[in-house]
Design a protein around this motif. Structure first.
Motif, PDB file in Angstrom:
ATOM      1  N   PHE A 126     -30.866  14.688  -7.890  1.00 49.21           N
ATOM      2  CA  PHE A 126     -30.786  16.182  -8.136  1.00 49.21           C
ATOM      3  C   PHE A 126     -31.723  16.534  -9.116  1.00 49.21           C
ATOM      4  O   PHE A 126     -32.393  17.710  -8.874  1.00 49.21           O
ATOM      5  N   GLU A 127     -31.846  15.854 -10.293  1.00 53.69           N
ATOM      6  CA  GLU A 127     -32.907  15.970 -11.559  1.00 53.69           C
ATOM      7  C   GLU A 127     -34.115  16.071 -10.823  1.00 53.69           C
ATOM      8  O   GLU A 127     -35.273  16.662 -11.210  1.00 53.69           O
ATOM      9  N   GLU A 128     -34.347  15.122  -9.897  1.00 56.15           N
ATOM     10  CA  GLU A 128     -35.717  14.776  -9.318  1.00 56.15           C
ATOM     11  C   GLU A 128     -36.270  16.063  -8.355  1.00 56.15           C
ATOM     12  O   GLU A 128     -37.475  16.610  -8.472  1.00 56.15           O
ATOM     13  N   PHE A 129     -35.350  16.464  -7.694  1.00 51.37           N
ATOM     14  CA  PHE A 129     -35.535  17.742  -6.740  1.00 51.37           C
ATOM     15  C   PHE A 129     -35.774  18.870  -7.785  1.00 51.37           C
ATOM     16  O   PHE A 129     -36.413  19.749  -7.538  1.00 51.37           O
ATOM     17  N   PHE A 137     -37.103  15.728 -17.045  1.00 49.75           N
ATOM     18  CA  PHE A 137     -35.908  15.747 -16.259  1.00 49.75           C
ATOM     19  C   PHE A 137     -35.087  14.637 -16.209  1.00 49.75           C
ATOM     20  O   PHE A 137     -33.930  14.592 -16.094  1.00 49.75           O
ATOM     21  N   TRP A 138     -35.736  13.515 -16.397  1.00 53.66           N
ATOM     22  CA  TRP A 138     -35.203  12.022 -16.348  1.00 53.66           C
ATOM     23  C   TRP A 138     -34.942  11.377 -17.600  1.00 53.66           C
ATOM     24  O   TRP A 138     -34.739  10.158 -17.850  1.00 53.66           O
ATOM     25  N   LYS A 139     -35.038  12.372 -18.635  1.00 52.10           N
ATOM     26  CA  LYS A 139     -34.842  11.765 -20.199  1.00 52.10           C
ATOM     27  C   LYS A 139     -33.656  11.150 -20.337  1.00 52.10           C
ATOM     28  O   LYS A 139     -33.578  10.053 -20.874  1.00 52.10           O
ATOM     29  N   ASN A 140     -32.361  11.434 -19.491  1.00 47.50           N
ATOM     30  CA  ASN A 140     -31.309  10.482 -19.527  1.00 47.50           C
ATOM     31  C   ASN A 140     -31.204   9.047 -19.262  1.00 47.50           C
ATOM     32  O   ASN A 140     -30.369   8.417 -19.743  1.00 47.50           O
ATOM     33  N   TRP A 141     -32.240   8.807 -18.373  1.00 52.00           N
ATOM     34  CA  TRP A 141     -32.400   7.517 -17.943  1.00 52.00           C
ATOM     35  C   TRP A 141     -33.450   6.879 -18.667  1.00 52.00           C
ATOM     36  O   TRP A 141     -33.864   5.673 -18.172  1.00 52.00           O
ATOM     37  N   GLY A 142     -34.369   7.429 -19.523  1.00 53.69           N
ATOM     38  CA  GLY A 142     -35.375   6.790 -20.035  1.00 53.69           C
ATOM     39  C   GLY A 142     -36.830   6.376 -19.545  1.00 53.69           C
ATOM     40  O   GLY A 142     -37.203   5.426 -19.892  1.00 53.69           O
ATOM     41  N   PHE A 143     -36.786   6.813 -18.271  1.00 58.01           N
ATOM     42  CA  PHE A 143     -38.090   6.560 -17.513  1.00 58.01           C
ATOM     43  C   PHE A 143     -39.412   7.397 -18.297  1.00 58.01           C
ATOM     44  O   PHE A 143     -39.210   8.567 -18.718  1.00 58.01           O
TER      45      PHE A 143
END
Length: 329
Positions: A230-233, A290-296
């Protein structure tokens, strides 16, 4: 007698003495409503949580309020709030059944409330420096149109044969306790990820972003998304909203005591495409946020500059089943 909508940007009056929706004089400075509704703040314990303003100052969610006549609130906003609260409590299927215009009105009031508070802060800041408040004409144009369309709530104002927005709604496997909110007021874009759904709205594009992402939406179909999908979209939509290069224009048609809003063609006099060129490096920066939660990190995301990292689609362009996604915590 044709209806006359309230135009706060014409008089540039953003005082707490006037109702934000109608412009009528308020009886007291206590006639205020929460921008983030109380039911939503209570659900996620947001009241005291920090909310960062554009000038980098911090407020709390409960600090962000709008001047609103008690009668207007009772007649128009509270019934809408109750309907949305009930749908959100029930989840994706109930939200999907809500009239899109009501989702637009509800989220539009929230986003306009943030804009109103940002403008008040800007006026205070520039007054302290002995300057007049200044804001670009194109931004005023967008904010004015959003405010005009919010008056579909309280006046006989109708959108004639068009939708001013793109709305995207997905079923998402969220963590029940997570409140995912994001907005970009310059492009009038909003996303909310809670319960078992994710909602994205572009408020002033006349449906252009929905058309732009049609192929992606067709591939996703009715599939449930993992939060990272969802964050990617969302990242794709927030970036395309930034690339959207038209300033929608509208014609107002008074008929008896009603007002009809018609959209001018987006193509207008320009032959150039509606969206500027997509640049993967900039999109990668959006995705990193947007992907900060996953650290990429950006370097990982655009390791292949031609094909940025994706959790929505595999190398062959097929949709990735959310259940197969494994991520670092």
């Amino acid at each position: 007698m044709p209806v006359t909508p309230y135009e706060p940007f014409t008089s540039a009056n953003f005082s707490n003495k006037l109702c934000f929706l109608t412009g009528q004089q308020l009886n007291s400075q206590e006639e205020l409503i929460q921008v983030f509704p109380q039911w939503l703040m209570s659900l996620y314990g947001l009241e005291e949580k920090p909310f960062k303003m554009l000038d980098e100052s911090m407020a709390t969610y409960k600090d962000i309020k709008l001047p609103c006549s008690a009668a207007v609130n009772e007649a128009y906003l509270e019934p809408l709030e109750k309907e949305i609260a009930a749908a959100f409590a029930s989840g994706y299927e109930a939200v999907k059944a809500v009239d899109e215009l009501k989702l637009f009105q509800w989220a539009g009031k929230l986003l306009y409330g943030i804009i109103f508070n940002e403008i008040q802060a800007g006026i205070r800041q520039q007054a302290a420096q002995g300057e007049e408040f200044n804001i670009s004409q194109s931004i005023i144009h967008k904010f004015s149109n959003l405010h005009l369309m919010l008056q579909t709530l309280n006046l006989p104002v109708f959108l004639e044969g068009f939708t001013p927005y793109s709305i995207f709604l997905f079923k998402v496997e969220n963590n029940e306790a997570e409140f995912g909110y994001r907005d970009e007021i310059n492009t009038l874009t909003f996303s909310l990820r809670i319960k078992d759904f994710g909602l994205i709205i572009c408020f002033q594009d006349n449906g252009a972003n929905k058309q732009y992402h049609k192929e992606t939406l067709d591939k996703i179909g009715g599939n449930t998304l993992h939060p990272i999908q969802f964050e990617e979209f969302s990242g794709r939509v927030f970036y395309s909203a930034y690339l959207f290069n038209r300033l929608p224009e509208y014609t107002l048609l008074p008929v008896n005591d009603e007002l009809y809003i018609e959209a001018e063609p987006l193509r207008g006099m320009s032959s150039k495409p509606l969206f500027d060129d997509w640049i993967n490096k900039i999109y990668g920066q959006v995705l990193e946020s947007f992907w900060k939660n996953w650290g990429f990190l950006l370097l990982e995301i655009i390791k292949n500059p031609e094909e940025p990292m994706s959790f929505l689609f595999d190398a062959k362009g097929n949709f990735i089943n959310a259940a197969t996604i494994e991520l670092p915590h």
